[in-house]
Design an enzyme around this catalytic site. Structure first.
Site, short mmCIF file in Angstrom:
data_model
loop_
_atom_site.label_atom_id
_atom_site.label_comp_id
_atom_site.label_asym_id
_atom_site.label_seq_id
_atom_site.Cartn_x
_atom_site.Cartn_y
_atom_site.Cartn_z
N ARG A 72 0.83 -1.20 0.00
CA ARG A 72 0.00 0.00 0.00
C ARG A 72 0.86 1.25 0.00
O ARG A 72 0.53 2.26 -0.63
CB ARG A 72 -0.94 -0.01 1.20
N LYS A 132 -2.79 6.51 1.51
CA LYS A 132 -2.70 6.82 2.94
C LYS A 132 -1.78 8.02 3.09
O LYS A 132 -0.60 7.88 3.40
CB LYS A 132 -2.20 5.61 3.72
N GLU A 187 -16.34 5.83 4.58
CA GLU A 187 -15.41 5.58 5.69
C GLU A 187 -16.06 5.99 7.00
O GLU A 187 -16.94 6.85 7.04
CB GLU A 187 -14.14 6.42 5.52
#
Ligand SMILES: *Cc1c(COP(=O)(O)O)cnc(C)c1O
Length: 340
Positions: free
Chosen positions: A82, A184, A220
């Site tokens: 990621r 992220k 989210e």
């Protein structure tokens, strides 16, 4: 090794300076060998693009002390992968997977005294991050980069553990339709500070973000992923290009299908169809699983079936996941990496 005096059961999610952290510098097209350092501050150029233009990304994973004294990292290859995607989105050089995992290993080994003992429910949280540094004020990628991993011991992120918690649908967006929602990166978090504060000011644990295009679908829950269990026992998680693909979410979907024999669906989750779900929760490395008790959406407060108690499917998922993480339940191939 230092033996800090920590009251393990009362640990929350707060920074604590531990002994050593990993630091590596990218310069002239390559990473240096990386070192462990006792210095918990960085000395960087005032013109670093991480400071001005948000050229930075990070990860979060945990090390778990097992019953037999060994130490597990949970799926660190997924965090490394990621971070590759996050760094590519922000034009930063990739940290090789082996370097990433080796850095995590080194940091855990160098701070073993801070690893919560088996049975306390705590873990050592690892925070890898990658930032653009060096002298550069143009809106362009930085000339140099730092990759670091530090750690601190944590208990559950939302106090109360598996107690259902209330959330409020936010009037803000955390990401744009073709923006950086799936990476992220700190910028997404900067955007979530005000909504988070407003939600807590209204007495909720955090805000729920809807899809930024139509504002009809759940994306989210604060900085964790949403999942729901339908009344007929399917496990559902939202599909969207702007949610963050969580390792916990991915793991729970796999466990629901392969270990619990449940049907799993990745699909749109309309905020006005919460009645379809018997249980719902937020999941992530820090939060693990936080059951959702109720959701405030405008004037309506939707209460899930078991507002005061964790639902049975959520409980089974939690036990399976944490059992694997702490080494009590056999892990799917490659999920746990031994540090010690
Ligand atoms: C990190 C993060 C998650 C959870 O991902 P995990 O890999 O499970 O820890 C979910 N949503 C957001 C926005 C995140 O930043």
């Amino acid at each position: 090794m230092s033996r800090p005096n920590i009251d393990w059961p009362t640990l929350g999610f707060d920074y604590l300076r531990t002994d050593l952290r990993y630091l590596s510098h990218w310069r002239g097209g390559a990473w240096d060998g990386g070192t462990l350092t006792g210095d918990n501050t960085l000395h960087i150029s005032e013109a670093s693009s991480a400071l001005h233009y948000g050229q930075q990304c990070f990860e979060g994973l945990k090390a778990y002390r097992c019953r037999d004294g060994s130490v597990n990292l949970f799926r660190p290859d997924r965090n490394a992968a990621r971070m590759h995607r996050s760094s590519a989105r922000l034009l930063m050089p990739p940290v090789p997977t082996e370097t990433f995992i080796d850095a995590c290993r080194q940091v855990v080994r160098a701070n073993l005294g801070y690893l919560p003992p088996y049975g306390t429910g705590g873990a050592l949280y690892l925070r890898p991050f990658l930032i653009g540094v060096g002298h550069n004020v143009r809106v362009a990628s930085a000339p140099e980069f730092l990759f670091s991993v530090f750690c601190f011991p944590v208990g559950p992120y939302f106090k109360g553990g598996l107690t259902p918690t209330n959330f409020v649908v936010s009037r803000y967006d955390r990401a744009a339709p073709n923006g950086t929602g799936a990476a992220k990166v700190g910028g997404n978090y900067a955007a979530s500070l005000l909504p988070g504060q407003e939600a807590r000011g209204q007495g909720f644990a955090d805000g729920i973000y809807l899809d930024p295009e139509t504002h009809t679908k759940i994306e989210e829950v604060g900085s964790a992923n949403f999942f729901g269990i339908t009344r007929d026992g399917k496990v559902v998680t939202p599909r969207s290009p702007s949610i963050l693909p969580g390792v916990t979410r991915d793991s729970l979907m796999y466990l629901a299908r392969e270990r619990l024999g449940l049907e799993v669906e990745e699909r749109d989750v309309y905020v006005d169809r919460l009645g379809d779900f018997a249980e719902a929760g937020a999941c992530g490395t820090a939060a693990v699983i936080t059951p959702i008790g109720g959701v405030q959406h405008g004037e309506t407060f939707h209460v899930f079936h078991s507002e005061t108690e964790v639902g049975p499917v959520t409980r089974r998922l939690y036990d399976e996941l944490t059992g694997i993480q702490f080494g009590d339940v056999e892990a799917p191939e490659g999920w746990t990496v031994k540090v010690e």
